[in-house]
Design a protein around this motif. Structure first.
Motif, PDB file in Angstrom:
ATOM      1  N   GLU A   1       3.673   3.969   7.921  1.00 51.79           N
ATOM      2  CA  GLU A   1       2.613   3.079   7.442  1.00 51.79           C
ATOM      3  C   GLU A   1       2.186   3.424   6.014  1.00 51.79           C
ATOM      4  O   GLU A   1       1.948   2.548   5.193  1.00 51.79           O
ATOM      5  N   GLN A   2       2.103   4.725   5.752  1.00 51.17           N
ATOM      6  CA  GLN A   2       1.728   5.182   4.410  1.00 51.17           C
ATOM      7  C   GLN A   2       2.754   4.744   3.362  1.00 51.17           C
ATOM      8  O   GLN A   2       2.404   4.265   2.290  1.00 51.17           O
ATOM      9  N   VAL A   3       4.022   4.903   3.701  1.00 50.35           N
ATOM     10  CA  VAL A   3       5.077   4.537   2.754  1.00 50.35           C
ATOM     11  C   VAL A   3       5.058   3.032   2.491  1.00 50.35           C
ATOM     12  O   VAL A   3       5.137   2.587   1.341  1.00 50.35           O
ATOM     13  N   LYS A   4       4.907   2.250   3.561  1.00 51.23           N
ATOM     14  CA  LYS A   4       4.833   0.789   3.391  1.00 51.23           C
ATOM     15  C   LYS A   4       3.673   0.416   2.478  1.00 51.23           C
ATOM     16  O   LYS A   4       3.815  -0.436   1.591  1.00 51.23           O
ATOM     17  N   GLU A   5       2.545   1.055   2.708  1.00 49.59           N
ATOM     18  CA  GLU A   5       1.368   0.765   1.900  1.00 49.59           C
ATOM     19  C   GLU A   5       1.649   1.059   0.422  1.00 49.59           C
ATOM     20  O   GLU A   5       1.317   0.272  -0.458  1.00 49.59           O
ATOM     21  N   TRP A   6       2.275   2.205   0.153  1.00 51.02           N
ATOM     22  CA  TRP A   6       2.632   2.577  -1.224  1.00 51.02           C
ATOM     23  C   TRP A   6       3.518   1.515  -1.860  1.00 51.02           C
ATOM     24  O   TRP A   6       3.306   1.079  -2.987  1.00 51.02           O
ATOM     25  N   LEU A   7       4.573   1.151  -1.113  1.00 50.24           N
ATOM     26  CA  LEU A   7       5.557   0.222  -1.677  1.00 50.24           C
ATOM     27  C   LEU A   7       4.930  -1.144  -1.955  1.00 50.24           C
ATOM     28  O   LEU A   7       5.203  -1.772  -2.980  1.00 50.24           O
ATOM     29  N   LEU A   8       4.056  -1.574  -1.041  1.00 48.74           N
ATOM     30  CA  LEU A   8       3.416  -2.878  -1.237  1.00 48.74           C
ATOM     31  C   LEU A   8       2.380  -2.828  -2.356  1.00 48.74           C
ATOM     32  O   LEU A   8       2.207  -3.787  -3.102  1.00 48.74           O
ATOM     33  N   ASP A   9       1.715  -1.692  -2.474  1.00 52.18           N
ATOM     34  CA  ASP A   9       0.753  -1.500  -3.551  1.00 52.18           C
ATOM     35  C   ASP A   9       1.450  -1.655  -4.910  1.00 52.18           C
ATOM     36  O   ASP A   9       0.998  -2.401  -5.786  1.00 52.18           O
ATOM     37  N   LEU A  10       2.579  -0.974  -5.048  1.00 55.68           N
ATOM     38  CA  LEU A  10       3.361  -1.071  -6.290  1.00 55.68           C
ATOM     39  C   LEU A  10       3.796  -2.520  -6.539  1.00 55.68           C
ATOM     40  O   LEU A  10       3.704  -3.029  -7.658  1.00 55.68           O
ATOM     41  N   THR A  11       4.253  -3.174  -5.487  1.00 56.67           N
ATOM     42  CA  THR A  11       4.751  -4.539  -5.629  1.00 56.67           C
ATOM     43  C   THR A  11       3.623  -5.497  -6.049  1.00 56.67           C
ATOM     44  O   THR A  11       3.770  -6.259  -7.010  1.00 56.67           O
ATOM     45  N   LEU A  12       2.511  -5.425  -5.336  1.00 57.01           N
ATOM     46  CA  LEU A  12       1.426  -6.377  -5.599  1.00 57.01           C
ATOM     47  C   LEU A  12       0.794  -6.179  -6.970  1.00 57.01           C
ATOM     48  O   LEU A  12       0.557  -7.133  -7.699  1.00 57.01           O
TER      49      LEU A  12
ATOM     50  N   SER B   1      12.722   9.911  10.759  1.00 53.75           N
ATOM     51  CA  SER B   1      13.293  10.355   9.485  1.00 53.75           C
ATOM     52  C   SER B   1      12.210  10.576   8.445  1.00 53.75           C
ATOM     53  O   SER B   1      12.248  11.547   7.685  1.00 53.75           O
ATOM     54  N   LEU B   2      11.257   9.659   8.407  1.00 55.37           N
ATOM     55  CA  LEU B   2      10.185   9.809   7.421  1.00 55.37           C
ATOM     56  C   LEU B   2       9.316  11.012   7.777  1.00 55.37           C
ATOM     57  O   LEU B   2       8.929  11.794   6.897  1.00 55.37           O
ATOM     58  N   ALA B   3       9.029  11.175   9.058  1.00 55.42           N
ATOM     59  CA  ALA B   3       8.194  12.305   9.484  1.00 55.42           C
ATOM     60  C   ALA B   3       8.844  13.637   9.090  1.00 55.42           C
ATOM     61  O   ALA B   3       8.155  14.582   8.695  1.00 55.42           O
ATOM     62  N   LEU B   4      10.169  13.697   9.176  1.00 57.49           N
ATOM     63  CA  LEU B   4      10.845  14.945   8.816  1.00 57.49           C
ATOM     64  C   LEU B   4      10.739  15.247   7.319  1.00 57.49           C
ATOM     65  O   LEU B   4      10.973  16.356   6.881  1.00 57.49           O
ATOM     66  N   GLN B   5      10.392  14.235   6.540  1.00 55.54           N
ATOM     67  CA  GLN B   5      10.144  14.456   5.101  1.00 55.54           C
ATOM     68  C   GLN B   5       8.645  14.592   4.838  1.00 55.54           C
ATOM     69  O   GLN B   5       8.213  14.567   3.685  1.00 55.54           O
ATOM     70  N   GLY B   6       7.861  14.659   5.906  1.00 59.74           N
ATOM     71  CA  GLY B   6       6.412  14.781   5.732  1.00 59.74           C
ATOM     72  C   GLY B   6       5.736  13.459   5.403  1.00 59.74           C
ATOM     73  O   GLY B   6       4.645  13.430   4.837  1.00 59.74           O
TER      74      GLY B   6
END
Ligand SMILES: [Zn+2]
Length: 500
Positions: free
Chosen positions: A187-198, A178-183
């Motif tokens: 792993e990248q999305v997880k990194e983004w979300l954790l970056d924002l959180t931390l 699903s994520l790949a179909l949105q480009g």
């Protein structure tokens, strides 16, 4: 089919029918909301739309020609079409649809009970947000437990089925697909979300701790967190329901947007969402809303304005290339929703500096809750699809403990989530939409001075982000429009700046 020219012609005829079907569907969906009854023709049209997309002749042709065509525009169209076909194959798979329908009817038919009374989901949400009595909040939180237990088994079945369909297409699991179909990559999305959180965590923890102290709570339980961060919806007279359309018109007029000329109309009616934008034709775009008093609804109407302008300024004729990734569309809507963060515009609406400060403060808590709840749900979902055999009650308890900062609680709740059923792998889109809006606003501020009060900004956004539709990859557009690849950086500084 012997040549590219013939292929083009074939696609043109095919797209024309697809467009006609979709226009009719739009018209009937509008009627469905307005008259509150489903026209059986809508079901037929949806069937026809799926037949058009899942036609093996078309699929074979796309596969065959994709590596061969020399025309760049045609190649892009085939790429997008190939993804669209793949997505439809998995999402509209017969067994998937049956399970979704069954789970959906469990949700719709469920009886939420608080204090011995039958209540609707809106009331449950309202209690979690605004009820000062902790025991009542706890009861409201617990009322979804049985729904989760009822849904668990079937939802897991759906997860396994989606995974196996995704594996047939060569993906490790359904979330990756699903994520790949949105480009996007998981792993990248997880990194983004954790970056924002931390990077916002100190501020978040401070807010939570001081809120708990103020309320005399010795711990933050799952039923406390929204109350501590997101209570007291502002009912400032500046943001009254009857001045909503005037405000919208005022902003549009100042920035050279003629809604009538663009075919954009606003319709107030009782819909099950806050707001909705239906793009029926290029010159017939309808915003549906169910407004209330308060700041929140002003934000919604500007968000929907964003959807409608995205549609109106999209210059693609091809229905395949008009449709963009959900995450980007939400980002374009939020880009306009963010107008309601601009001091200059709020001042024009009549907010004084005192009111502005109070607003900033209340925004911080509710924004945090919004982003972190969505982050927790998204991270849970990736782990769910990666390993459905694990203990999912523990996983949800851990995810909410880590991200929301609430006490660890294994009470069953994970399956009572309508998005996991009907909008799978969608939660991150809300958070990433704010990355997009923050990054674009940050750029506009530096380069032009801001958005409100600078009509030339709109032409810039039109050219770089709205006009090309899906003919250009959305992340390429963001990079081109803001000078750098998308990241969480601007959202992080916007949040830290709200602290004042
Ligand atoms: Zn939206």
């Amino acid at each position: 089919m012997a040549s590219e020219a013939e292929l083009k012609q074939y696609l043109e005829v095919w797209e024309k029918e697809l467009q006609e079907v979709m226009e009719k569907m739009g018209e009937l969906s509008f009627k469905k909301y307005k008259e509150k009854k489903l026209d059986p023709e809508l079901v037929q049209l949806e069937k026809r739309r799926m037949e058009l997309l899942l036609n093996t002749e078309l699929e074979g042709m796309v596969k065959y020609w994709l590596p061969l065509v020399s025309d760049k525009a045609l190649q892009r169209k085939l790429e997008v079409l190939s993804d669209t076909i793949l997505a439809s194959k998995v999402m509209s798979h017969g067994e998937v649809s049956t399970l979704v329908r069954e789970l959906d009817s469990m949700i719709v038919g469920y009886d939420y009970v608080v204090k011995g009374q039958l209540v609707d989901l809106g009331t449950v949400r309202n209690i979690l947000k605004n009820e000062p009595d902790r025991e009542v909040r706890k009861e409201a939180w617990l009322t979804s437990k049985n729904l989760s237990l009822q849904m668990e088994e079937k939802l897991l079945e759906l997860v396994h089925l989606r995974n196996s369909l995704a594996r047939d297409q060569g993906y490790a699991n359904y979330a990756d697909m699903s994520l790949a179909l949105q480009g996007l990559q998981t792993e990248q999305v997880k990194e983004w979300l954790l970056d924002l959180t931390l990077k916002t965590n100190d501020l978040y923890q401070d807010l939570l701790t001081s809120g708990a102290k103020e309320q005399g709570l010795d711990s933050v339980q799952p039923w406390d967190v929204q109350y501590l961060l997101d209570s007291s919806g502002r009912s400032d007279s500046v943001f009254s329901r009857d001045k909503l359309l005037l405000a919208l018109d005022q902003w549009c007029k100042q920035h050279g947007v003629d809604l009538r000329e663009l075919g954009i109309s606003v319709h107030f009616m009782d819909i099950p969402y806050n707001g909705l934008c239906m793009s029926i034709k290029r010159d017939d775009i309808r915003i549906l809303g169910n407004p209330t008093n308060g700041y929140g609804y002003y934000k919604t109407i500007f968000h929907e304005l964003g959807h409608s302008l995205h549609s109106a300024y999209n210059e693609q004729d091809s229905p395949v290339l008009r449709r963009e990734a959900g995450v980007f569309s939400e980002g374009m809507a939020e880009l306009f929703g963010y107008i309601m963060h601009e001091g200059k515009w709020l001042e024009e609406l009549g907010l004084n500096s005192e009111g502005y400060e109070a607003l900033q403060k209340s925004l911080l808590g509710s924004w945090f809750h919004y982003l972190r709840q969505r982050t927790a749900y998204a991270l849970f979902e990736y782990s769910l699809y990666a390993n459905p055999a694990q203990d999912l009650n523990q996983l949800m308890a851990k995810s909410e403990q880590d991200i929301l900062g609430v006490a660890y609680d294994e009470t069953a709740r994970w399956a009572a989530n309508a998005w996991y059923v009907s909008f799978p792998v969608y939660w991150q889109n809300y958070v990433i939409a704010d990355f997009i809006a923050s990054q674009v606003h940050g750029y506009l501020k530096n380069e032009f001075g801001g958005f409100t009060g600078y009509p030339e900004v709109l032409s810039y956004l039109r050219e770089k982000l709205l006009r090309p539709g899906a003919s250009i990859d959305w992340q390429v557009k963001i990079k081109d429009a803001t000078g750098r690849p998308l990241s969480a950086d601007d959202l992080i500084s916007d949040i830290l700046n709200l602290k004042g």
